[in-house]
Scaffold this active site. Structure first.
Site: not given
Lengths: 341, 67
Positions: A131, A171, A183, A242, A245
């Site tokens: 996600t 990156c 957790c 990348c 981005c």
């Protein structure tokens, strides 16, 4: 200036001031996840007077959440109220001036494209990297900043991604780990949550009030039990190539071919989960990892079977996982991420 | 050998000679870790060959997923 002085202390804080407060009140924040980090961030931002807050979650409240998930009470666990719904109720009690939108859903590619429309900032409160990578790509595509946060045990980490300025999560990470601690496997203390929430929401207030010069720009981590703190300036890690981005972005994590695939196996009460890339798992170490999480592991040369309570997961060497005992894809993905990261 | 890791002076065994050894020493070699040695951020591919020596200032941040 707020009429009843509700935001007076924040307005007296000079980097925000009356003007910054006005900006905060015009903004829409999307909080993805309503677990420990999500409830902490949502409460802080709603108290701070953000204009609109959307909170999304796929889970329901359990007793084990109450130790750290600050918006929930015993009745929510007793009645297994969906987290988004329980959070909405409490947030509206805290600040009726904020528009609260709650969505009970599993966020994948299809959902996220719609969720980000009109959003000024995305708060990461998820528990998995699938996600997060989807958030990372939509942040770049839509030009919306997002704030990574995660914690386990007494350790926490945070980083702020500003599209077009900072390196992105792709990156920094390059690979999405499978089998990392969560957790559920290593436990967590509430102050570690609160510390990450503090880092995330401080950065959020800077962005929302328009003080981008104050943004930290360092990857930060801490361990509250071992009394450690680290901060690395990662600006140099921005990679021109990348795929998320860089100069020619392809947003690989918005491509459904690269998303963890799920399918219900008809008539078997089983969901198959397929990782984005074929894996070559070391079953021995995967078995060790699963055994540590308190279940029974049986292994042969091709797969291992893991039973914990009424749940059974079968992990194949190529990374595929069969989750038995459910036809619900969200439920199966939850178990997959809980035990396999 | 004495190193300064995340601001703290620590003693590591002499067998720790590379960044990879150090990550193994801290049991974070299986995780995604950002490593800075004396102010330089390392590429992941260089962890194996990058030697560390007495007095190096090292920052380590490893990624976790929980939330």
């Amino acid at each position: 200036m707020s009429v009843n002085g509700r935001y007076s202390r924040q307005e007296l804080f000079s980097p925000i001031g009356v003007e910054g407060q006005q900006q905060i009140m015009d903004k829409h924040v999307l909080v993805i996840g309503a677990g420990a980090l999500g409830t902490g961030s949502a409460e802080a931002l709603v108290r701070a007077g953000v204009g609109k807050l959307t909170i999304v979650d796929r889970d329901y409240v359990e007793w084990s959440n109450l130790q750290r998930q600050q918006l929930y009470v015993e009745a929510d666990a007793e009645e297994r109220i969906p987290k988004a719904a329980a959070a909405e109720k409490r947030l509206k009690q805290i600040n009726s001036e904020v528009v609260i939108e709650a969505k009970i859903m599993d966020v994948s590619i299809a959902e996220i494209e719609d969720l980000v429309i009109g959003v000024d900032l995305i708060m990461d409160a998820t528990d998995n990297f699938d996600t997060r990578m989807t958030i990372n790509d939509i942040s770049q595509k839509a030009g919306i900043p997002w704030i990574y946060g995660a914690c386990v045990s007494s350790y926490g980490i945070s980083y702020t991604v500003l599209p077009g300025e900072t390196p992105c999560l792709n990156c920094l990470m390059e690979t999405v780990p499978m089998g990392g601690m969560t957790c559920d496997t290593a436990g967590i203390i509430s102050p570690a949550v609160q510390m990450v929430v503090a880092y995330q929401t401080s950065e959020a207030l800077k962005i929302l009030s328009g003080d981008t010069a104050a943004i930290r720009r360092k990857l930060v981590s801490f361990d509250l039990w071992r009394n450690q703190h680290a901060a690395i300036n990662v600006e140099k890690m921005k990679k021109p190539g990348c795929l998320s981005c860089g100069e020619k972005p392809e947003y690989p994590y918005l491509n459904t071919d690269n998303q963890t695939k799920t399918a219900v196996l008809c008539g078997r009460d089983t969901v198959q989960i397929r990782p984005p890339e074929r894996q070559d798992l070391n079953l021995e170490s995967t078995a060790g990892l699963l055994a540590k999480q308190g279940g029974k592991v049986v292994k042969n040369d091709f797969l291992l079977s893991f039973t914990a309570g009424e749940q059974r997961l079968v992990v194949f060497q190529d990374g595929r996982v069969l989750v038995h005992g459910t036809k619900d894809i969200s439920e199966a993905r939850k178990l997959y991420h809980r035990y396999l990261g | 050998m004495e190193l300064i890791v995340n601001g703290d002076k620590i003693e590591v065994p002499g067998s720790v000679s590379t960044v990879t050894n150090l990550l193994e020493h801290f049991d974070i070699d299986k995780k995604v870790v950002i490593v800075e040695v004396n102010g330089d951020i390392l590429e992941k591919d260089n962890h194996q060959e990058r030697k560390i020596s007495d007095g190096d200032k090292i920052e380590l941040v490893h990624f976790v997923g929980g939330g």
